[in-house]
Write a protein that holds these residues in place. Structure first.
Motif, short mmCIF file in Angstrom:
data_model
loop_
_atom_site.label_atom_id
_atom_site.label_comp_id
_atom_site.label_asym_id
_atom_site.label_seq_id
_atom_site.Cartn_x
_atom_site.Cartn_y
_atom_site.Cartn_z
N GLU A 1 17.06 -8.22 -6.14
CA GLU A 1 16.73 -6.83 -5.78
C GLU A 1 16.11 -6.14 -7.00
OE1 GLU A 1 20.34 -6.01 -2.52
OE2 GLU A 1 20.56 -5.26 -4.57
N PHE A 2 16.71 -6.41 -8.16
CA PHE A 2 16.20 -5.81 -9.40
C PHE A 2 14.77 -6.30 -9.70
CE2 PHE A 2 15.70 -5.84 -14.06
CZ PHE A 2 15.94 -4.49 -14.33
N GLU A 3 14.54 -7.59 -9.56
CA GLU A 3 13.19 -8.13 -9.83
C GLU A 3 12.15 -7.54 -8.89
OE1 GLU A 3 13.00 -12.44 -9.95
OE2 GLU A 3 14.92 -12.54 -11.03
N LEU A 4 12.56 -7.33 -7.64
CA LEU A 4 11.63 -6.81 -6.63
C LEU A 4 11.38 -5.31 -6.79
CD1 LEU A 4 10.05 -7.27 -3.92
CD2 LEU A 4 12.22 -6.82 -2.73
N MET A 5 12.41 -4.59 -7.20
CA MET A 5 12.37 -3.12 -7.13
C MET A 5 12.23 -2.44 -8.49
SD MET A 5 12.61 -2.55 -3.86
CE MET A 5 13.13 -0.84 -3.65
N CYS A 6 12.22 -3.22 -9.60
CA CYS A 6 12.16 -2.61 -10.93
C CYS A 6 11.07 -3.26 -11.78
CB CYS A 6 13.51 -2.76 -11.65
SG CYS A 6 14.83 -1.82 -10.83
N PRO A 7 10.46 -2.52 -12.71
CA PRO A 7 10.70 -1.08 -12.95
C PRO A 7 10.08 -0.20 -11.87
CG PRO A 7 8.91 -1.87 -14.35
CD PRO A 7 9.44 -3.07 -13.63
N ASN A 8 9.13 -0.80 -11.10
CA ASN A 8 8.49 -0.02 -10.04
C ASN A 8 8.94 -0.50 -8.67
OD1 ASN A 8 6.96 1.52 -11.89
ND2 ASN A 8 5.46 -0.14 -12.03
N PRO B 1 0.83 -1.22 0.00
CA PRO B 1 0.00 0.00 0.00
C PRO B 1 0.86 1.26 0.00
CG PRO B 1 -0.81 -1.58 1.62
CD PRO B 1 0.47 -2.14 1.08
N GLY B 2 0.58 2.16 -0.93
CA GLY B 2 1.32 3.43 -1.01
C GLY B 2 2.60 3.33 -1.81
N ALA B 3 3.03 2.13 -2.18
CA ALA B 3 4.27 1.97 -2.96
C ALA B 3 3.92 1.72 -4.43
CB ALA B 3 5.09 0.82 -2.40
N GLY B 4 4.95 1.52 -5.27
CA GLY B 4 4.72 1.18 -6.67
C GLY B 4 5.10 2.25 -7.66
N LYS B 5 5.78 3.30 -7.18
CA LYS B 5 6.23 4.35 -8.11
C LYS B 5 7.42 3.85 -8.94
CE LYS B 5 4.73 8.41 -5.52
NZ LYS B 5 4.71 8.08 -4.09
N PRO B 6 7.61 4.42 -10.15
CA PRO B 6 8.79 4.03 -10.95
C PRO B 6 10.08 4.25 -10.15
CG PRO B 6 7.30 5.38 -12.25
CD PRO B 6 6.77 5.40 -10.84
N ASN B 7 11.03 3.33 -10.30
CA ASN B 7 12.29 3.39 -9.55
C ASN B 7 13.37 3.98 -10.45
OD1 ASN B 7 14.71 2.86 -8.25
ND2 ASN B 7 14.16 0.77 -7.66
N PRO B 8 13.83 5.19 -10.16
CA PRO B 8 14.79 5.87 -11.06
C PRO B 8 16.17 5.21 -11.11
CG PRO B 8 14.51 7.13 -9.03
CD PRO B 8 13.50 6.01 -8.97
N TYR B 9 16.45 4.30 -10.18
CA TYR B 9 17.79 3.69 -10.13
C TYR B 9 17.91 2.46 -11.03
CZ TYR B 9 17.95 6.83 -6.21
OH TYR B 9 17.86 7.95 -5.44
N CYS B 10 16.78 2.02 -11.59
CA CYS B 10 16.80 0.78 -12.39
C CYS B 10 17.68 0.90 -13.63
CB CYS B 10 15.38 0.40 -12.80
SG CYS B 10 14.32 0.01 -11.38
N ALA B 11 17.73 2.10 -14.23
CA ALA B 11 18.45 2.28 -15.49
C ALA B 11 19.94 1.96 -15.34
CB ALA B 11 18.27 3.71 -15.99
N ALA B 12 20.52 2.20 -14.16
CA ALA B 12 21.96 2.01 -13.96
C ALA B 12 22.30 0.64 -13.39
CB ALA B 12 22.50 3.11 -13.04
N VAL C 1 19.71 0.15 -6.72
CA VAL C 1 18.32 -0.20 -7.08
C VAL C 1 17.50 -0.49 -5.82
CG1 VAL C 1 17.02 -2.18 -7.99
CG2 VAL C 1 18.72 -1.03 -9.42
N ALA C 2 18.13 -1.15 -4.86
CA ALA C 2 17.43 -1.45 -3.61
C ALA C 2 17.70 -0.38 -2.55
CB ALA C 2 17.85 -2.82 -3.08
N VAL C 3 18.98 -0.19 -2.22
CA VAL C 3 19.32 0.68 -1.07
C VAL C 3 18.83 2.11 -1.29
CG1 VAL C 3 21.20 1.62 0.31
CG2 VAL C 3 21.32 -0.76 -0.47
N HIS C 4 19.16 2.69 -2.43
CA HIS C 4 18.79 4.10 -2.64
C HIS C 4 17.28 4.27 -2.78
CE1 HIS C 4 23.05 5.53 -4.06
NE2 HIS C 4 23.08 4.76 -2.99
N ALA C 5 16.64 3.32 -3.46
CA ALA C 5 15.18 3.45 -3.66
C ALA C 5 14.42 3.26 -2.36
CB ALA C 5 14.71 2.44 -4.71
N LEU C 6 14.94 2.43 -1.48
CA LEU C 6 14.28 2.24 -0.17
C LEU C 6 14.42 3.47 0.71
CD1 LEU C 6 15.30 -1.47 0.53
CD2 LEU C 6 12.96 -0.63 0.21
#
Ligand SMILES: [Zn+2]
Ligand SMILES: [Zn+2]
Length: 365
Positions: free
Chosen positions: A216-223, A169-180, A246-251
């Motif tokens: 981490e990528f599967e869990l956190m990307c693209p959203n 709940p409240g999560a699911g925004k695009p993760n800007p760190y996925c590209a790198a 992808v995980a640490v910064h986005a969390l």
């Protein structure tokens, strides 16, 4: 009517007694030193408990089970309500039989059978584990499962290589760190880790076991399916095979508490990722690690444990990581008194972290 008056008086006394006012109901987390393994104990405001992992096997099992039991006693527990073995590596299930001999465990949660063959896990799962779970509840975790604890929301977000499909709940925004993102994996068992997300009022924390970069990528990307947390726990001992941006910064944790060892984790590249994480206020570590050196370590006041034969200073330069195996020189030893880091969280999202070695404590409003 006659019966309700004493009840009301008792409630009144409880609500206004000074002891109650001084100890508001908190979620308490004990991050226990098991020498670069994992043992993290969650205690809900209602006194229910969840232990993630039981430290090391072999000669270290009795030591680590004893350290966990010290925290169990300090928390005033007479049993473990839920035990998660995140995955079948010796630094995670190693002290289980010894611990189960000290304190009853009501529920055992795991990801299913080991996928990485090995003498230690094969034998344990064939001979010891069936006996331990015989008179308890046994649950094979799936992402999305909830672990029932009054006052908390505990959600399994990874297990058996699967990740949460729908955002929290409240999560699911695009993760800007996925590209790198750069792929990286290590062994078959770490990616199987059972990971959990815990909510207490406005407070949020996550522990992903030894989940690797690819997962981490599967869990956190693209959203970003987890959103932001206040405290990031575990961090796979501070090892480079996990802990992508992808995980640490986005969390976006305010605080990270790393379960590293004297020569396990805390490598320069991991420390750079954590310290460049937006919004991070402090990193706390279970141990001084020679892999950090003075160059990359946090101040000692944020580190819970030293070594038995402590040098007067940590060399400035980090030591290179040592390949595990029979030819590896021994890591600095810590079999003496061990200290946990205690996290106490409030409903309003504020929390306190305490280093029980030196008594240093910090409040995060
Ligand atoms: Zn230690
Ligand atoms: Zn591990």
């Amino acid at each position: 009517m006659r019966q309700t008056i004493p009840a009301a008086l008792a409630l009144f006394t409880l609500a206004f007694s000074p002891a109650h006012a001084q100890s508001p109901k908190t979620l308490d987390v004990y991050v226990i030193d098991v020498e670069g393994g994992n043992a993290t104990l969650f205690v809900s405001p209602s006194g229910e408990s969840l232990l993630m992992d039981t430290g090391n096997a072999g000669a270290a099992a009795a030591r680590d089970a004893g350290r966990i039991y010290d925290a169990v006693k300090a928390a005033g527990l007479s049993k473990i309500d839920h035990l998660i073995i995140t995955h079948w590596h010796g630094d995670h299930f190693g002290g289980l039989a010894e611990l189960a001999g000290k304190v009853p465990i009501a529920e055992f949660i795991d990801h299913g059978p080991n996928v990485q063959p090995g003498e230690l896990a094969d034998t344990f799962l064939a001979k010891t584990y069936p006996q331990l779970i015989a008179n308890a509840k046994h649950t094979v975790a799936k992402p999305g499962d909830k672990i029932a604890m009054t006052g908390l929301q505990v959600v399994v977000v990874t297990s058996a290589g699967q990740v949460l499909k729908n955002p929290l709940p409240g999560a699911g925004k695009p993760n800007p760190y996925c590209a790198a993102y750069k792929p990286g994996d290590n062994n078959p068992e770490d990616p199987q880790s059972v990971g959990i997300h815990v909510t207490f009022g406005k407070f949020r924390t996550v522990h992903l076991g030894d989940l690797t970069r690819n997962k981490e990528f599967e869990l956190m990307c693209p959203n970003n399916r987890l959103g932001r947390v206040d405290v990031l726990l575990g961090l796979h001992h501070g090892q480079i095979s996990s802990n992508s941006a992808v995980a640490v910064h986005a969390l976006h944790p305010r605080v990270a508490i790393m379960n590293d060892g004297t020569r396990k984790g805390g490598e320069p590249d991991v420390m750079k990722t954590i310290h460049s994480s937006p919004g991070l206020e402090d990193l706390w570590q279970m141990h001084f690690s020679v892999l950090s050196g003075q160059e990359y370590t946090v101040p000692g006041m944020f580190i819970a444990n030293t070594v038995d034969d402590a040098p007067s200073a940590l060399p400035v330069a980090p030591l290179p990581a040592v390949a595990p195996g029979p030819n590896a020189p021994p890591a600095p030893v810590h079999n003496g008194k061990a200290y946990w880091i205690k996290l106490s969280a409030q409903q309003d999202g504020s929390f306190t972290v305490t280093n029980t070695r030196n008594g240093f404590s910090k409040v995060y409003q």
